[in-house]
Scaffold this motif. Structure first.
Motif, PDB file in Angstrom:
ATOM      1  N   THR A   1      -8.788  -0.582   3.757  1.00 21.47           N
ATOM      2  CA  THR A   1      -8.440  -0.084   2.429  1.00 21.47           C
ATOM      3  C   THR A   1      -9.663   0.542   1.780  1.00 21.47           C
ATOM      4  O   THR A   1     -10.750  -0.030   1.793  1.00 21.47           O
TER       5      THR A   1
ATOM      6  N   SER B   1      -4.963   6.160   1.528  1.00 16.59           N
ATOM      7  CA  SER B   1      -6.136   5.327   1.263  1.00 16.59           C
ATOM      8  C   SER B   1      -6.059   3.986   1.976  1.00 16.59           C
ATOM      9  O   SER B   1      -6.959   3.162   1.844  1.00 16.59           O
TER      10      SER B   1
ATOM     11  N   VAL C   1     -11.561   1.513  -1.498  1.00 16.20           N
ATOM     12  CA  VAL C   1     -11.603   1.031  -2.874  1.00 16.20           C
ATOM     13  C   VAL C   1     -12.701   1.778  -3.621  1.00 16.20           C
ATOM     14  O   VAL C   1     -13.844   1.819  -3.169  1.00 16.20           O
TER      15      VAL C   1
ATOM     16  N   TRP D   1       0.809  -1.227   0.000  1.00 16.82           N
ATOM     17  CA  TRP D   1       0.000   0.000   0.000  1.00 16.82           C
ATOM     18  C   TRP D   1       0.838   1.271   0.000  1.00 16.82           C
ATOM     19  O   TRP D   1       0.364   2.326  -0.432  1.00 16.82           O
TER      20      TRP D   1
ATOM     21  N   ARG E   1     -12.724  -1.733   2.832  1.00 16.12           N
ATOM     22  CA  ARG E   1     -12.521  -3.171   3.064  1.00 16.12           C
ATOM     23  C   ARG E   1     -11.559  -3.374   4.224  1.00 16.12           C
ATOM     24  O   ARG E   1     -10.538  -2.697   4.317  1.00 16.12           O
TER      25      ARG E   1
ATOM     26  N   ARG F   1     -16.773  -5.576   4.506  1.00 15.55           N
ATOM     27  CA  ARG F   1     -16.853  -4.381   3.670  1.00 15.55           C
ATOM     28  C   ARG F   1     -17.934  -3.429   4.163  1.00 15.55           C
ATOM     29  O   ARG F   1     -18.916  -3.848   4.774  1.00 15.55           O
TER      30      ARG F   1
END
Length: 569
Positions: A377, A391, A379, A179, A420, A432
């Motif tokens: 994360t 992010s 998305v 990441w 997520r 999620r």
């Protein structure tokens, strides 16, 4: 650089003593930014969501220190850095100056970290593109003196399919690089073994959480987030000051190689720059690491300044003892993740979400598991980020098994996205959250006070029409507005005659999409009268219910002249 060749040191004892003596001398003589704070303030004065839970690498590093400048000698002691490596640091600083100007990242900080992590890529052993000639790897993160991190990249970066290892000149572990990685040389790849990519990634890593590295406290926080060790902090600060004092650019591959590392009892320094860097028996070519992903936080051994006749102890136990071979870790106990917060995730562009995302790690019996790293994360196509501008955020669960992500901050791009959550180091089904960013709104828009707009046929209105948009009585910044010249109050279709605006090509247009400024003000471009006298309506609308209608008068040329004459008389 001080040359220490052929000496065998045990982790956390002799090296710590050397660092302590030198840092004490520097603190007293020449480095006002190095003075220690009480240990209780080290790294925990400002909680960092992922500092203790997801750091770039392991906690090993090189403890060699720059030569202290002699006040009697005067002048400067210039340290040397290989040309390509130095260029990468300076390029990263220039990029961050544009991307995150408030961070004030100095390239000397990157150089200092590169020095203690890999000896400037093993003395600058890189090719013309900045990629190391051989892979620089840290020790396996197998829980023996370091964190226990099972393989996350199938050996793609570190060549180890059992455990993760810190990789490259800035020593990122693969799970962090996934990441944090950047493309610093713009070749379309993110390679931790490339000094341009690694230096830029390290710069972004140090600039998280809106830290200002010109501020001493933020600088310390950033360095401690890289490796949560006071000894590491002092060593990096020493090198940063040395590089600020002067740097000599030398050819690639000719740099001096470090001789001491805080975790290596049998370090052998090669005598030729062309030899594999920092080999030790049974391990292959590698160099030290950084970070401490839940490891021991650096060298805090029992040695004292000045040493003594008693040999130092062997490797001290980490703060959190590693699991014995075969022992179950907290991560191993996780069976599934559950939602623990974030039921309604929607906000207006440019604002912070009112609810935080939280996940709970549980056993198969539903018992919460603490000390587990959860990676969140974002998305999707919006520009929503976590506080600090990233992010991805990794947070360690508390004693209830709950990890709460940093606050979500919406950008200007509207639409839907997903958050997520996954368990770092374990294959558990992700949970999620669906979220959305809606347009900015204004519940009122009004014409700023002025005379009713009047213009003669064929002319242009003298003053630009200006409106003020508000939401709940406060200025509504960056709100989109639709401006339309309509046919009538009961017919809001676009008019085909009368006043108009002009586009970039000088063509007449009667509908515009505009945005209020930072103060909620909307100023229209020049408005032309057209060739037909009459009364016309201009309609301004905003999302959220703001609406204002303005009457425009276009007078025949004779009427306008008569009005002017009457005013003169």
């Amino acid at each position: 650089m001080a040359a220490h060749i052929g000496r065998h040191l045990r982790r956390g004892a002799a090296t710590t003593a050397v660092a302590a003596v030198a840092v004490a001398a520097l603190t007293a003589s020449q480095a006002p930014g190095v003075a220690e704070r009480p240990r209780s303030e080290t790294g925990d004065s400002q909680p960092i969501p992922d500092a203790a839970a997801e750091l770039p690498g392991d906690d090993s590093y090189y403890t060699d220190l720059p030569e202290l400048k002699s006040p009697a000698a005067g002048g400067k002691n210039e340290s040397s850095i290989p040309a390509t490596v130095l260029d990468a640091y300076k390029k990263a600083e220039a990029t961050l100056r544009q991307d995150k100007p408030g961070c004030n990242l100095p390239w000397q900080l990157l150089a200092a970290i590169g020095q203690v992590e890999s000896g400037q890529a093993g003395g600058g052993r890189v090719d013309s593109a900045g990629t190391t000639l051989s892979t620089i790897k840290g020790p396996p993160l197998n829980g023996k003196g370091f964190a226990h991190i099972s393989d996350t990249d199938n050996g793609a970066f570190d060549g180890d399919v059992k455990y993760d290892r810190a990789v490259g000149p800035m020593q990122f572990i693969p799970s962090t690089w996934a990441w944090a990685g950047k493309d610093g040389n713009e070749d379309g790849k993110k390679d931790p073994n490339n000094i341009y990519d690694a230096a830029l990634a390290a710069g972004h890593y140090l600039c998280r959480y809106n830290w200002d590295l010109s501020d001493k406290a933020d600088l310390e926080r950033a360095i401690l987030s890289y490796n949560n060790s006071r000894d590491y902090l002092n060593t990096v600060l020493r090198w940063m000051e040395a590089f600020r004092d002067g740097v000599q650019e030398i050819p690639d591959g000719t740099g001096s190689l470090p001789g001491h590392r805080n975790d290596d009892p049998l370090l052998v320094t090669p005598t030729s720059p062309s030899a594999p860097p920092f080999s030790k028996p049974g391990s292959g070519a590698h160099t030290g690491g950084k970070g401490g992903n839940g490891g021991n936080g650096g060298s805090s051994g029992s040695g004292t300044p000045g040493g003594g006749s008693t040999p130092p102890d062997t490797t001290p136990p980490p703060t959190t003892p590693p699991p014995a071979p075969g022992e179950e870790t907290p991560t191993d106990r996780v069976h599934h993740l559950e939602h623990a917060g974030g039921d309604s995730l929607s906000t207006m562009a440019g604002t912070t979400f009112g609810e935080d995302v939280a996940a709970r790690a549980e056993t198969s019996a539903g018992v919460g598991v603490g000390k587990v790293r959860i990676r969140f994360t974002i998305v999707g196509d919006t520009d929503t980020v976590f506080t600090g501008g990233e992010s991805v955020a990794t947070v360690q669960t508390d004693n209830r098994g709950v990890a709460t992500a940093p606050a979500l901050v919406a950008g200007e791009r509207t639409g839907a996205f997903t958050v997520r959550a996954t368990v770092v180091g374990r294959d558990v089904t992700a949970v999620r959250w669906e979220a959305s960013v809606t347009v900015r709104t204004a519940d009122k828009i009004a014409l700023v006070e002025g005379e009713p707009p009047v213009c003669a046929v064929g002319g242009q209105f003298d003053e630009a029409l200006t409106f003020a948009a508000t939401r709940d009585g406060a200025p509504a910044a960056k709100v989109g507005a639709t401006v339309t010249l309509v046919k009538a109050a009961d017919d809001l279709t676009e008019n085909d005659k009368g006043p108009y605006f002009e586009d970039a090509d000088g063509e007449a247009v009667r509908t515009l999409k505009l945005t209020t400024d930072a103060d909620g003000v909307l100023e229209l471009p020049t408005l032309f009268a057209g060739d037909t006298a009459g009364t016309y309506l201009l309609l301004v609308e905003t999302p959220g219910g703001g609406k204002e209608t303005v009457e425009l008068t276009v007078e025949a040329a004779g009427d306008a002249t008569a009005g002017e004459d009457a005013g003169t008389a």
